[in-house]
Every structure is written in C-alpha cells, then in structure tokens.
Design a protein around this motif. Structure first.
Motif, PDB file in Angstrom:
ATOM      1  N   TYR A  94       0.894  -1.136   0.018  1.00 10.45           N
ATOM      2  CA  TYR A  94       0.071  -0.050  -0.031  1.00 10.45           C
ATOM      3  C   TYR A  94       0.767   1.290  -0.046  1.00 10.45           C
ATOM      4  CZ  TYR A  94      -3.554   3.356   1.197  1.00 10.45           C
ATOM      5  OH  TYR A  94      -4.587   4.318   1.276  1.00 10.45           O
ATOM      6  N   SER A  95       2.075   1.157   0.657  1.00 14.17           N
ATOM      7  CA  SER A  95       2.922   2.330   0.758  1.00 14.17           C
ATOM      8  C   SER A  95       4.103   2.349  -0.127  1.00 14.17           C
ATOM      9  CB  SER A  95       3.334   2.202   2.307  1.00 14.17           C
ATOM     10  OG  SER A  95       4.514   3.392   2.425  1.00 14.17           O
ATOM     11  N   TYR A  96       4.270   3.541  -0.733  1.00 17.54           N
ATOM     12  CA  TYR A  96       5.144   3.667  -1.801  1.00 17.54           C
ATOM     13  C   TYR A  96       6.562   3.777  -1.168  1.00 17.54           C
ATOM     14  CZ  TYR A  96       8.291   5.461  -5.500  1.00 17.54           C
ATOM     15  OH  TYR A  96       9.073   5.668  -6.438  1.00 17.54           O
ATOM     16  N   ILE A  97       6.558   4.405   0.044  1.00 19.64           N
ATOM     17  CA  ILE A  97       7.697   4.466   0.965  1.00 19.64           C
ATOM     18  C   ILE A  97       8.171   2.789   1.240  1.00 19.64           C
ATOM     19  CG2 ILE A  97       8.835   5.092   3.071  1.00 19.64           C
ATOM     20  CD1 ILE A  97       8.321   7.414   1.351  1.00 19.64           C
ATOM     21  N   LYS A  98       7.363   2.110   1.707  1.00 15.90           N
ATOM     22  CA  LYS A  98       7.679   0.778   1.777  1.00 15.90           C
ATOM     23  C   LYS A  98       8.287  -0.094   0.544  1.00 15.90           C
ATOM     24  CE  LYS A  98       5.720  -4.038   3.392  1.00 15.90           C
ATOM     25  NZ  LYS A  98       7.255  -4.516   2.830  1.00 15.90           N
ATOM     26  N   PHE A  99       7.439   0.469  -0.538  1.00 16.91           N
ATOM     27  CA  PHE A  99       8.032  -0.336  -1.665  1.00 16.91           C
ATOM     28  C   PHE A  99       9.340   0.223  -2.168  1.00 16.91           C
ATOM     29  CE2 PHE A  99       8.793   0.435  -6.418  1.00 16.91           C
ATOM     30  CZ  PHE A  99       8.599  -0.770  -6.846  1.00 16.91           C
ATOM     31  N   CYS A 100       9.871   1.394  -1.914  1.00 17.44           N
ATOM     32  CA  CYS A 100      11.143   1.893  -1.897  1.00 17.44           C
ATOM     33  C   CYS A 100      12.070   1.224  -1.429  1.00 17.44           C
ATOM     34  CB  CYS A 100      11.106   3.476  -2.125  1.00 17.44           C
ATOM     35  SG  CYS A 100      10.304   4.208  -3.537  1.00 17.44           S
ATOM     36  N   LEU A 101      11.749   1.216   0.047  1.00 17.00           N
ATOM     37  CA  LEU A 101      12.743   0.741   1.201  1.00 17.00           C
ATOM     38  C   LEU A 101      12.904  -0.802   0.741  1.00 17.00           C
ATOM     39  CD1 LEU A 101      11.628   2.623   4.400  1.00 17.00           C
ATOM     40  CD2 LEU A 101      13.618   3.064   3.038  1.00 17.00           C
ATOM     41  N   ASP A 102      11.820  -1.526   0.528  1.00 14.60           N
ATOM     42  CA  ASP A 102      11.957  -2.988   0.105  1.00 14.60           C
ATOM     43  C   ASP A 102      13.024  -3.131  -0.929  1.00 14.60           C
ATOM     44  OD1 ASP A 102      10.386  -3.728   2.320  1.00 14.60           O
ATOM     45  OD2 ASP A 102       8.844  -4.096   1.108  1.00 14.60           O
ATOM     46  N   SER A 103      12.817  -2.297  -1.963  1.00 16.02           N
ATOM     47  CA  SER A 103      13.548  -2.499  -3.030  1.00 16.02           C
ATOM     48  C   SER A 103      14.978  -2.326  -2.962  1.00 16.02           C
ATOM     49  CB  SER A 103      12.975  -1.429  -4.317  1.00 16.02           C
ATOM     50  OG  SER A 103      11.776  -1.956  -4.571  1.00 16.02           O
ATOM     51  N   ILE A 104      15.158  -1.108  -2.052  1.00 14.47           N
ATOM     52  CA  ILE A 104      16.648  -0.697  -1.693  1.00 14.47           C
ATOM     53  C   ILE A 104      17.458  -1.822  -0.973  1.00 14.47           C
ATOM     54  CG2 ILE A 104      18.125   0.724  -0.285  1.00 14.47           C
ATOM     55  CD1 ILE A 104      16.250   3.127  -1.261  1.00 14.47           C
ATOM     56  N   PHE A 105      16.622  -2.329   0.195  1.00 14.38           N
ATOM     57  CA  PHE A 105      17.243  -3.257   0.947  1.00 14.38           C
ATOM     58  C   PHE A 105      17.076  -4.646   0.715  1.00 14.38           C
ATOM     59  CE2 PHE A 105      16.693   0.463   3.779  1.00 14.38           C
ATOM     60  CZ  PHE A 105      17.845   0.987   4.040  1.00 14.38           C
ATOM     61  N   GLY A 106      16.166  -4.979  -0.304  1.00 13.60           N
ATOM     62  CA  GLY A 106      16.026  -6.159  -0.652  1.00 13.60           C
ATOM     63  C   GLY A 106      15.320  -7.062   0.325  1.00 13.60           C
ATOM     64  N   SER A 107      14.450  -6.588   1.105  1.00 12.50           N
ATOM     65  CA  SER A 107      13.996  -7.307   2.332  1.00 12.50           C
ATOM     66  C   SER A 107      12.299  -6.938   2.225  1.00 12.50           C
ATOM     67  CB  SER A 107      14.459  -6.925   3.582  1.00 12.50           C
ATOM     68  OG  SER A 107      14.311  -5.653   3.882  1.00 12.50           O
ATOM     69  N   ASP A 108      11.714  -7.626   3.094  1.00 12.21           N
ATOM     70  CA  ASP A 108      10.169  -7.311   3.253  1.00 12.21           C
ATOM     71  C   ASP A 108      10.091  -6.686   4.653  1.00 12.21           C
ATOM     72  OD1 ASP A 108       7.361  -7.226   3.056  1.00 12.21           O
ATOM     73  OD2 ASP A 108       7.156  -9.183   3.542  1.00 12.21           O
ATOM     74  N   LEU A 109      10.360  -5.087   4.652  1.00 16.20           N
ATOM     75  CA  LEU A 109      10.090  -4.568   6.155  1.00 16.20           C
ATOM     76  C   LEU A 109       8.376  -4.542   6.501  1.00 16.20           C
ATOM     77  CD1 LEU A 109      12.234  -1.475   5.257  1.00 16.20           C
ATOM     78  CD2 LEU A 109      12.829  -3.416   6.454  1.00 16.20           C
ATOM     79  N   ASN A 110       8.412  -4.679   7.802  1.00 15.78           N
ATOM     80  CA  ASN A 110       7.299  -4.672   8.336  1.00 15.78           C
ATOM     81  C   ASN A 110       6.317  -3.321   7.847  1.00 15.78           C
ATOM     82  OD1 ASN A 110       5.134  -4.177  10.497  1.00 15.78           O
ATOM     83  ND2 ASN A 110       6.042  -5.651  11.787  1.00 15.78           N
ATOM     84  N   PRO A 111       5.377  -3.349   7.481  1.00 15.77           N
ATOM     85  CA  PRO A 111       4.487  -1.922   6.826  1.00 15.77           C
ATOM     86  C   PRO A 111       4.299  -1.212   8.025  1.00 15.77           C
ATOM     87  CG  PRO A 111       3.255  -4.146   6.602  1.00 15.77           C
ATOM     88  CD  PRO A 111       4.651  -4.543   7.045  1.00 15.77           C
ATOM     89  N   PHE A 112       3.922  -1.868   9.245  1.00 15.84           N
ATOM     90  CA  PHE A 112       3.512  -0.878  10.512  1.00 15.84           C
ATOM     91  C   PHE A 112       4.842   0.015  10.699  1.00 15.84           C
ATOM     92  CE2 PHE A 112       3.530  -0.170  14.941  1.00 15.84           C
ATOM     93  CZ  PHE A 112       2.348   0.441  15.265  1.00 15.84           C
ATOM     94  N   TYR A 113       5.785  -0.583  10.729  1.00 11.17           N
ATOM     95  CA  TYR A 113       6.994   0.387  11.160  1.00 11.17           C
ATOM     96  C   TYR A 113       7.365   1.462  10.224  1.00 11.17           C
ATOM     97  CZ  TYR A 113       7.421  -2.883  14.991  1.00 11.17           C
ATOM     98  OH  TYR A 113       7.237  -3.558  16.229  1.00 11.17           O
ATOM     99  N   VAL A 114       7.135   0.897   8.829  1.00 11.32           N
ATOM    100  CA  VAL A 114       7.424   1.849   7.715  1.00 11.32           C
ATOM    101  C   VAL A 114       6.441   3.136   8.063  1.00 11.32           C
ATOM    102  CG1 VAL A 114       7.527   2.125   5.181  1.00 11.32           C
ATOM    103  CG2 VAL A 114       8.386   0.312   6.284  1.00 11.32           C
ATOM    104  N   ASP A 115       4.958   2.783   8.129  1.00  9.87           N
ATOM    105  CA  ASP A 115       4.210   3.577   8.147  1.00  9.87           C
ATOM    106  C   ASP A 115       4.367   4.637   9.372  1.00  9.87           C
ATOM    107  OD1 ASP A 115       2.962   2.623   5.931  1.00  9.87           O
ATOM    108  OD2 ASP A 115       1.359   1.896   7.190  1.00  9.87           O
ATOM    109  N   ILE A 116       4.753   3.994  10.337  1.00 14.30           N
ATOM    110  CA  ILE A 116       4.917   4.941  11.764  1.00 14.30           C
ATOM    111  C   ILE A 116       6.218   5.911  11.339  1.00 14.30           C
ATOM    112  CG2 ILE A 116       5.983   5.029  14.000  1.00 14.30           C
ATOM    113  CD1 ILE A 116       3.213   4.213  13.766  1.00 14.30           C
TER     114      ILE A 116
END
Length: 138
Positions: A94-116
């Motif tokens: 849902y979050s573009y920021i999460k998409f970017c961070l996941d792409s940069i770090f090659g991982s699946d970050l927790n969307p809750f913490y990304v949104d926070i």
C-alpha cells in the motif's frame, strides 16, 4: 523465424514496454522529488513556498482524497503503481515508501514500522512548516 505479423506485434510490445519504463523513471523522479521537498524544504528559506505548496497537496491527497480511497491515499502512488503493474509487478504494498525501502534493502520490512516512520517524518515536516509560518509572523 517470425512472420511479419508476429514481428510487428513484438515491435509494438517493445515500444510499449520502453514507453512504460520511461514513464516509470519519470514518476520515480517526481515521487522522489516530492518526498525530499516534503521532508526537507521547510529548512531553507529559498524553498519554503514550494514546500508549502507540495505539503498542502500531500495533505489534501492523504486526508481529503483519503476520505474516499482510504487514509494515506496518494494519487501519485496510484498512477505509479498502474505503470508498475503494466510492467509486470504484482503484490505491491500500500505504501510507496515501503516499496522503495523494500527495493533498496532487498527485504520485506514490516509495513507498520514503515508507516510509523513515514508519519513521524511527515509530522516533523509539517511542524517545521508551521513553526516557520509562526516565526515569520512574530
């Protein structure tokens, strides 16, 4: 060997994919620009008017359009995700920021913490802008 019909279809598809990749790159640059302006432009007198305009547009999208599409809705993300889906991406967060961070770090970050983190950064930027407006008036 390809017949002329298949060769034409292949050529048209390659042109479409090339066009979609160009649009993807342009939207990535615009999106990155908006994020940087939202987070940091309030710090510089030179960019404050731009910051007020961009952050107001972001607030409008997140809250007013969010009333209809879900809180935090971003029309730019919606457009960008349409292009990414056409390029074959699926299961986009849902979050573009999460998409970017996941792409940069090659991982699946927790969307809750990304949104926070996103909300904290945004609140700091809005607080900085409000502080600048109040300080300027005094």
């Amino acid at each position: 060997m390809l017949d002329s019909k298949n060769q034409f279809e292949y050529s048209v598809n390659m042109e479409k994919v090339t066009f979609l990749w160009i649009i993807n790159i342009v939207l990535f640059q615009i999106h990155s620009f908006v994020i940087v302006i939202n987070l940091f432009a309030w710090m510089s007198w030179k960019f404050r008017k731009l910051h007020y305009a961009v952050i107001s547009l972001t607030i409008f999208s997140w809250i007013v359009l969010g009333f209809f599409y879900g809180f935090g809705y971003c029309f730019l993300t919606d457009w960008h995700y349409d292009i990414l889906r056409d390029l074959g991406y699926s299961n986009l967060p849902y979050s573009y920021i999460k998409f970017c961070l996941d792409s940069i770090f090659g991982s699946d970050l927790n969307p809750f913490y990304v949104d926070i983190g996103t909300v904290i950064g945004f609140v700091i930027a809005v607080a900085g802008a409000v502080n600048n407006l109040l300080w300027r008036r005094n």
